[in-house]
Design a protein around this motif. Structure first.
Motif, PDB file in Angstrom:
ATOM      1  N   VAL A  83       0.840  -1.201   0.000  1.00 20.58           N
ATOM      2  CA  VAL A  83       0.000   0.000   0.000  1.00 20.58           C
ATOM      3  C   VAL A  83       0.879   1.256   0.000  1.00 20.58           C
ATOM      4  CG1 VAL A  83      -1.708   1.317   1.327  1.00 20.58           C
ATOM      5  CG2 VAL A  83      -1.979  -1.150   1.069  1.00 20.58           C
ATOM      6  N   LEU A  84       1.955   1.229   0.800  1.00 20.08           N
ATOM      7  CA  LEU A  84       2.872   2.368   0.841  1.00 20.08           C
ATOM      8  C   LEU A  84       3.517   2.607  -0.524  1.00 20.08           C
ATOM      9  CD1 LEU A  84       4.623   1.856   4.301  1.00 20.08           C
ATOM     10  CD2 LEU A  84       2.930   3.580   3.692  1.00 20.08           C
ATOM     11  N   LEU A  85       3.865   1.546  -1.215  1.00 22.34           N
ATOM     12  CA  LEU A  85       4.429   1.675  -2.554  1.00 22.34           C
ATOM     13  C   LEU A  85       3.409   2.292  -3.511  1.00 22.34           C
ATOM     14  CD1 LEU A  85       6.781   1.161  -4.507  1.00 22.34           C
ATOM     15  CD2 LEU A  85       5.777  -1.098  -4.930  1.00 22.34           C
ATOM     16  N   GLY A  86       2.163   1.818  -3.429  1.00 25.82           N
ATOM     17  CA  GLY A  86       1.100   2.392  -4.263  1.00 25.82           C
ATOM     18  C   GLY A  86       0.874   3.866  -3.966  1.00 25.82           C
ATOM     19  N   LEU A  87       0.891   4.224  -2.676  1.00 23.17           N
ATOM     20  CA  LEU A  87       0.727   5.628  -2.298  1.00 23.17           C
ATOM     21  C   LEU A  87       1.885   6.484  -2.809  1.00 23.17           C
ATOM     22  CD1 LEU A  87      -0.580   5.402   1.388  1.00 23.17           C
ATOM     23  CD2 LEU A  87      -1.845   6.143  -0.638  1.00 23.17           C
ATOM     24  N   THR A  88       3.079   5.934  -2.755  1.00 21.66           N
ATOM     25  CA  THR A  88       4.247   6.665  -3.244  1.00 21.66           C
ATOM     26  C   THR A  88       4.138   6.915  -4.743  1.00 21.66           C
ATOM     27  OG1 THR A  88       5.607   5.678  -1.511  1.00 21.66           O
ATOM     28  CG2 THR A  88       6.762   6.618  -3.390  1.00 21.66           C
ATOM     29  N   ILE A  89       3.698   5.918  -5.477  1.00 23.92           N
ATOM     30  CA  ILE A  89       3.518   6.077  -6.924  1.00 23.92           C
ATOM     31  C   ILE A  89       2.426   7.110  -7.211  1.00 23.92           C
ATOM     32  CG2 ILE A  89       2.747   4.906  -9.027  1.00 23.92           C
ATOM     33  CD1 ILE A  89       4.194   2.381  -7.896  1.00 23.92           C
ATOM     34  N   LEU A  90       1.308   7.024  -6.483  1.00 24.84           N
ATOM     35  CA  LEU A  90       0.209   7.973  -6.667  1.00 24.84           C
ATOM     36  C   LEU A  90       0.662   9.399  -6.348  1.00 24.84           C
ATOM     37  CD1 LEU A  90      -2.786   8.503  -7.279  1.00 24.84           C
ATOM     38  CD2 LEU A  90      -3.241   8.052  -4.853  1.00 24.84           C
ATOM     39  N   LYS A  91       1.397   9.544  -5.255  1.00 24.05           N
ATOM     40  CA  LYS A  91       1.886  10.875  -4.870  1.00 24.05           C
ATOM     41  C   LYS A  91       2.871  11.412  -5.904  1.00 24.05           C
ATOM     42  CE  LYS A  91       4.157  13.419  -1.197  1.00 24.05           C
ATOM     43  NZ  LYS A  91       4.756  13.379   0.120  1.00 24.05           N
TER      44      LYS A  91
END
Length: 151
Positions: free
Chosen positions: A81-89
């Motif tokens: 989830v943190l990786l996905g959030l980083t990509i989204l950000k």
């Protein structure tokens, strides 16, 4: 004998520089027609703020559940989830930066065109009284500062 310095009276003083009215005029003239880009940039800023806040919120379950209770599900889920959030950000940051730079560069281009058109309307006497270095400074550096202010 020392030279005396001439005293400026209130009538001789240049008018005070008003930043807020100038910025309003620049915004209304050169930036206001970019509303779709401004709204997109604001939306991206909201996404960036939300992902940053949620990123911080997910650290607690990672440490409490993953490292203290040794829950393997959390150890795999939270980093994903943190990786996905980083990509989204990152995507939101890119879009927001691109939109604001586009607006600033567009405003700078329009102002430069207007400055050049006004400069071409003046007679030769204007060029004699205004050094080319000062005019070049206005065209380049002052507009870069204005562009940074818009961004």
């Amino acid at each position: 004998m020392a030279k005396s310095i001439p005293v400026m009276t209130h009538q001789d003083a240049p008018p005070p520089f008003k930043t807020v009215p100038m910025l309003k005029r620049v915004f209304n003239t050169y930036v206001n027609h970019h509303w779709p880009r401004i709204i997109l940039a604001l939306g991206c800023m909201i996404v960036m703020a939300a992902t940053t806040a949620y990123f911080a919120h997910l650290i607690e379950p990672l440490f409490d559940g993953g490292f203290i209770r040794r829950d393997k599900q959390i150890l795999y889920t939270v980093p994903a989830v943190l990786l996905g959030l980083t990509i989204l950000k990152s995507i939101a940051t890119y879009i927001q930066t691109y939109q604001l730079e586009f607006i600033a560069q567009s405003a700078t281009r329009d102002i430069q065109h207007e400055l050049y058109a006004k400069l071409m309307q003046h007679d030769l006497k204007f060029a004699q009284h205004n050094p080319p270095a000062e005019l070049t400074n206005r065209f380049l550096y002052d507009l870069q500062r204005l562009s940074a202010s818009i961004t």
